[in-house]
Design a protein around this motif. Structure first.
Motif, PDB file in Angstrom:
ATOM      1  N   ILE A  11       0.552  -1.190   0.107  1.00  0.00           N
ATOM      2  CA  ILE A  11       0.406   0.141  -0.343  1.00  0.00           C
ATOM      3  C   ILE A  11       0.798   1.584   0.178  1.00  0.00           C
ATOM      4  N   THR A  12       2.119   1.636  -0.416  1.00  0.00           N
ATOM      5  CA  THR A  12       3.308   2.074  -0.204  1.00  0.00           C
ATOM      6  C   THR A  12       4.014   2.311  -1.265  1.00  0.00           C
ATOM      7  N   GLU A  13       4.449   3.317  -2.108  1.00  0.00           N
ATOM      8  CA  GLU A  13       4.485   3.203  -3.364  1.00  0.00           C
ATOM      9  C   GLU A  13       5.418   4.572  -3.690  1.00  0.00           C
ATOM     10  N   PHE A  14       6.788   4.486  -3.883  1.00  0.00           N
ATOM     11  CA  PHE A  14       7.824   5.531  -4.539  1.00  0.00           C
ATOM     12  C   PHE A  14       8.255   5.713  -5.791  1.00  0.00           C
ATOM     13  N   LYS A  15       8.050   6.724  -6.338  1.00  0.00           N
ATOM     14  CA  LYS A  15       8.072   7.703  -7.511  1.00  0.00           C
ATOM     15  C   LYS A  15       9.289   7.970  -7.371  1.00  0.00           C
ATOM     16  N   SER A  16      10.671   8.269  -8.390  1.00  0.00           N
ATOM     17  CA  SER A  16      11.375   9.435  -8.879  1.00  0.00           C
ATOM     18  C   SER A  16      10.751  10.167  -9.934  1.00  0.00           C
ATOM     19  N   ASP A  17      10.732  11.636  -9.447  1.00  0.00           N
ATOM     20  CA  ASP A  17      10.297  12.482 -10.052  1.00  0.00           C
ATOM     21  C   ASP A  17      11.107  13.548 -11.081  1.00  0.00           C
ATOM     22  N   LYS A  18      12.821  13.169 -11.252  1.00  0.00           N
ATOM     23  CA  LYS A  18      14.165  13.794 -10.821  1.00  0.00           C
ATOM     24  C   LYS A  18      14.096  14.030 -12.305  1.00  0.00           C
ATOM     25  N   LYS A  19      12.920  13.236 -13.610  1.00  0.00           N
ATOM     26  CA  LYS A  19      13.456  13.344 -14.901  1.00  0.00           C
ATOM     27  C   LYS A  19      11.804  13.475 -15.393  1.00  0.00           C
ATOM     28  N   GLY A  20      10.405  14.272 -14.255  1.00  0.00           N
ATOM     29  CA  GLY A  20       9.753  14.082 -14.567  1.00  0.00           C
ATOM     30  C   GLY A  20       9.118  12.068 -14.593  1.00  0.00           C
ATOM     31  N   TYR A  21       8.003  11.882 -14.048  1.00  0.00           N
ATOM     32  CA  TYR A  21       7.958  11.290 -14.190  1.00  0.00           C
ATOM     33  C   TYR A  21       6.651  10.958 -14.635  1.00  0.00           C
ATOM     34  N   LYS A  37      -5.549  -2.560  -3.195  1.00  0.00           N
ATOM     35  CA  LYS A  37      -6.182  -2.459  -1.160  1.00  0.00           C
ATOM     36  C   LYS A  37      -5.466  -1.138  -1.125  1.00  0.00           C
ATOM     37  N   GLY A  38      -5.571  -0.180  -2.133  1.00  0.00           N
ATOM     38  CA  GLY A  38      -5.649   1.194  -2.085  1.00  0.00           C
ATOM     39  C   GLY A  38      -3.750   1.802  -1.671  1.00  0.00           C
ATOM     40  N   GLY A  39      -3.778   2.730  -0.946  1.00  0.00           N
ATOM     41  CA  GLY A  39      -2.789   3.311  -0.092  1.00  0.00           C
ATOM     42  C   GLY A  39      -2.375   4.386  -0.493  1.00  0.00           C
ATOM     43  N   THR A  40      -0.711   5.048  -0.564  1.00  0.00           N
ATOM     44  CA  THR A  40      -0.212   5.918  -1.178  1.00  0.00           C
ATOM     45  C   THR A  40       0.972   5.909  -1.762  1.00  0.00           C
ATOM     46  N   LEU A  41       0.914   7.188  -3.229  1.00  0.00           N
ATOM     47  CA  LEU A  41       2.271   6.531  -3.461  1.00  0.00           C
ATOM     48  C   LEU A  41       2.603   8.467  -3.508  1.00  0.00           C
ATOM     49  N   TYR A  42       3.955   8.170  -3.290  1.00  0.00           N
ATOM     50  CA  TYR A  42       4.404   9.373  -3.087  1.00  0.00           C
ATOM     51  C   TYR A  42       5.377   9.538  -4.258  1.00  0.00           C
ATOM     52  N   LEU A  43       5.551  10.648  -4.952  1.00  0.00           N
ATOM     53  CA  LEU A  43       5.911  10.982  -6.478  1.00  0.00           C
ATOM     54  C   LEU A  43       6.745  12.454  -5.676  1.00  0.00           C
ATOM     55  N   GLY A  44       8.779  12.078  -6.223  1.00  0.00           N
ATOM     56  CA  GLY A  44       9.296  12.387  -5.842  1.00  0.00           C
ATOM     57  C   GLY A  44      10.289  11.720  -4.416  1.00  0.00           C
ATOM     58  N   VAL A  45      10.289  10.549  -4.231  1.00  0.00           N
ATOM     59  CA  VAL A  45      11.157   9.038  -3.785  1.00  0.00           C
ATOM     60  C   VAL A  45      11.305   8.261  -4.640  1.00  0.00           C
ATOM     61  N   GLU A  46      13.084   8.043  -4.254  1.00  0.00           N
ATOM     62  CA  GLU A  46      13.520   7.033  -4.766  1.00  0.00           C
ATOM     63  C   GLU A  46      13.383   5.471  -5.009  1.00  0.00           C
ATOM     64  N   ASP A  47      13.126   4.372  -5.094  1.00  0.00           N
ATOM     65  CA  ASP A  47      12.585   3.011  -4.760  1.00  0.00           C
ATOM     66  C   ASP A  47      13.839   2.905  -3.334  1.00  0.00           C
ATOM     67  N   ASN A  48      15.031   3.341  -3.173  1.00  0.00           N
ATOM     68  CA  ASN A  48      15.468   3.075  -2.343  1.00  0.00           C
ATOM     69  C   ASN A  48      15.150   4.227  -0.940  1.00  0.00           C
ATOM     70  N   GLY A  49      13.763   5.436  -0.733  1.00  0.00           N
ATOM     71  CA  GLY A  49      13.415   5.493  -0.342  1.00  0.00           C
ATOM     72  C   GLY A  49      14.042   7.325   0.333  1.00  0.00           C
ATOM     73  N   GLU A  50      15.053   7.451  -0.445  1.00  0.00           N
ATOM     74  CA  GLU A  50      15.629   8.493  -0.314  1.00  0.00           C
ATOM     75  C   GLU A  50      14.661   9.510  -1.184  1.00  0.00           C
ATOM     76  N   ILE A  51      14.599  10.371  -0.669  1.00  0.00           N
ATOM     77  CA  ILE A  51      13.858  11.892  -0.839  1.00  0.00           C
ATOM     78  C   ILE A  51      14.233  12.685  -1.940  1.00  0.00           C
ATOM     79  N   ARG A 111      -3.356  -5.011 -11.519  1.00  0.00           N
ATOM     80  CA  ARG A 111      -3.506  -4.836  -9.874  1.00  0.00           C
ATOM     81  C   ARG A 111      -1.793  -4.679  -9.189  1.00  0.00           C
ATOM     82  N   ARG A 112      -2.433  -4.607  -8.095  1.00  0.00           N
ATOM     83  CA  ARG A 112      -1.287  -4.385  -7.682  1.00  0.00           C
ATOM     84  C   ARG A 112      -0.205  -5.716  -6.779  1.00  0.00           C
ATOM     85  N   ARG A 113       0.566  -6.489  -6.605  1.00  0.00           N
ATOM     86  CA  ARG A 113       0.979  -7.262  -6.058  1.00  0.00           C
ATOM     87  C   ARG A 113       1.963  -7.433  -5.582  1.00  0.00           C
ATOM     88  N   LEU A 114       3.230  -8.397  -4.006  1.00  0.00           N
ATOM     89  CA  LEU A 114       4.135  -7.880  -3.742  1.00  0.00           C
ATOM     90  C   LEU A 114       4.783  -9.094  -4.660  1.00  0.00           C
TER      91      LEU A 114
END
Length: 550
Positions: A11-21, A37-51, A111-114
């Motif tokens: 339910i948590t997704e990170f997407k990098s926006d350095k190059k304009g996602y 399951k729904g959830g929250t997407l953070y645009l501007g965060v790398e896959d490793n959690g770096e902001i 759909r989303r899965r692990l």
């Protein structure tokens, strides 16, 4: 303090926006999440959690909200906002669970899965998965639909006789059904449905009355297995595609054969105590069949091994049901028609609260509670630990129920079980362990106090509850002694961790039992608390399970 999670999950997704996602990919991610399951997407965060921050392209939260709504069918209404984290701006997009199946405007259903490494991904949703998703949302009853290729000739007359026998013999069977003709009975139970004037078997009809050969041919997803292992030796391994009426009868016979009993004294009587409560087994098995996903390949499996009994079924919990609300959520399932049939013929709980029976079957014998923690989004797994009964606690419960001529509620049983393990406990801790709201617990606690089963004392301005010993002192407990000192239970976790450190990080139930002068069951419960808190994990399963310090 960081407010953004440090890693991704379902339910948590990170997407990098350095190059304009890409807006197209963003919409696809949203569709995958809303369809799961729904959830929250953070645009501007790398896959490793770096902001790293959101790009100028996406700083307009209202514009992104409109973009998503305009490119999803039906439109998905998200909540988007710019948040500041580590002096950088991040676009936080909160995505609701869709109440139907959503696609992109171009027609992609996702759909989303692990993945196997527990990282998330978005994948296509195939046509056959749509029925599964709608069933999870209680929008489709797959069990009521006609089964393609099936005819009335696929019903086994012998099974219809068995069905009538069950209705007649079960106390909760709807006896009014006995007055109906075969055709009327099929219609009343929705075993058939009429299409253009012709009766066709439903999925439920074939599951109940279908010939085994035709079930295997028309419903290849429907299999059931019963396995018994002793160590690594296979003592029993049966797989079948027979109708549910036959499977239930056979599996109860197998369970009887592999379910030894012990006897405990109670006054002038001896009480037979099975290793696995028979009512709990029946309800666990019924739940597996009632709530399994019949569109998925997989097997309803019963496994008895050295550790205990496991009952598993394909398909995750229905939407809204979680590990935390199993005992409080309103009963509902994936296959309402099938559930209704089994209730009306008397094979399952009319209240839909079979889960209460499953918990009761362990608690009344002072055993560890049923464990659903290994369930996933694709599989529900019930584990009942093999464990010796707590004879004193069993006598205590039986005596109370005989005295009052009524069964204790599941909430009362859970409270008594916790107090049997702890000398004193607060309502906050009871709520934490039971996952029940305090508003529901308070009524049960008051009833137990009125019945003089528990009492209350004030410590540090907080109410603490404890068991009242009866005249025979059934629940007298010996003090745990460690180097000549009485051990405080609050010290158990640190003592177990220290022991593990001395043993290269490993412990077993026997180690903990020896350390703290506990029974193996009590030792298991202490270890489980630590594994639930992610301080230990199961390193090696088996008769002598090893746990390792994280």
């Amino acid at each position: 303090m960081r407010n953004i999670p440090v890693k991704e999950d379902l339910i948590t997704e990170f997407k990098s926006d350095k190059k304009g996602y890409s807006d197209t990919l963003l919409v696809e991610e949203i569709v995958g999440m809303t369809n799961t399951k729904g959830g929250t997407l953070y645009l501007g965060v790398e896959d490793n959690g770096e902001i790293t921050g959101v790009s100028k392209k996406h700083v307009d939260a209202i514009g992104v909200t409109a973009l998503i709504a305009n490119n999803t069918v039906p439109p998905v209404s998200v909540r988007a906002s710019i948040i500041k984290e580590e002096d950088k701006e991040v676009l936080k997009i909160e995505i609701p669970i869709s109440r139907t199946v959503v696609s992109t405007s171009s027609g992609k259903m996702l759909r989303r899965r692990l993945k196997s490494d527990n990282t998330p991904e978005v994948i296509p949703m195939y046509s056959y998965e749509i029925s599964t998703r709608l069933s999870e949302l209680s929008l489709l009853d797959f069990s009521a639909s006609p089964l393609s290729g099936a005819t009335i000739e696929d019903f086994d007359p012998r099974l219809r006789d068995k069905l009538r026998t069950i209705i007649q013999s079960k106390p909760d069977g709807d006896k009014s059904l006995m007055e109906l003709s075969d055709e009327e009975l099929d219609k009343a139970l929705r075993l058939t449905t009429e299409i253009e004037g012709v009766l066709h078997p439903t999925v439920t009809g074939m599951l109940i009355l279908g010939k085994e050969s035709r079930i295997a041919e028309l419903m290849p997803t429907v299999k059931s297995s019963f396995q018994v292992l002793e160590g690594t030796n296979i003592r029993l391994n049966i797989t079948t595609t027979a109708s549910l009426l036959e499977v239930l009868e056979k599996f109860e016979t197998y369970e009887e054969a592999w379910n030894p009993e012990q006897e405990i004294d109670y006054g002038l009587h001896r009480i037979a105590v099975p290793e696995f409560d028979k009512s709990a087994f029946r309800e666990g098995l019924m739940n597996a069949f009632c709530h399994r996903d019949y569109t998925m390949l997989g097997t309803v499996r019963v496994l008895i091994d050295d550790e205990g009994m496991t009952i598993s079924n394909p398909g995750g919990f229905i939407d809204g049901v979680t590990l935390d609300n199993l005992l409080s959520v309103e009963p509902h399932g994936k296959n309402p028609t099938l559930v209704d049939v089994l209730k009306r013929i008397g094979l399952t709980e009319k209240t839909g609260r079979g889960i209460d029976r499953i918990y009761e079957g362990s608690i009344i014998y002072g055993r560890p509670w049923p464990d659903y923690s290994e369930s996933t989004s694709n599989n529900v797994k019930l584990f009942i630990q093999r464990s010796k009964a707590d004879e004193n606690f069993t006598r205590f419960i039986i005596e109370e129920q005989e005295k009052t001529k009524r069964h204790l509620s599941i909430y009362s049983l859970m409270i008594l079980s916790l107090l049997n393990e702890e000398n004193m406990i607060t309502i906050d801790k009871i709520a934490k362990n039971t996952h029940l709201p305090q508003s529901k617990l308070k009524g049960a606690i008051e009833n137990l106090i009125d019945d003089k089963l528990i009492a209350c004392t004030i410590k540090n301005n907080t109410k603490h509850y404890y068991l009242l010993k009866d005249e025979n002192d059934y629940l007298r407990k010996s003090n745990n002694v460690y180097d000549g000192l009485v051990i405080n239970k609050n010290d158990y976790p640190n003592m177990i961790i220290e022991l593990a450190k001395k043993q290269d990080g490993f412990i077993t139930k026997q180690d903990v039992a020896n350390l703290l002068n506990l029974t193996l069951d009590q030792a298991y419960k202490e270890i489980k608390k630590l594994t639930d808190n992610n301080q230990f994990y199961i390193y090696q399963k088996g008769k002598y399970t090893k746990y390792k310090l994280k």
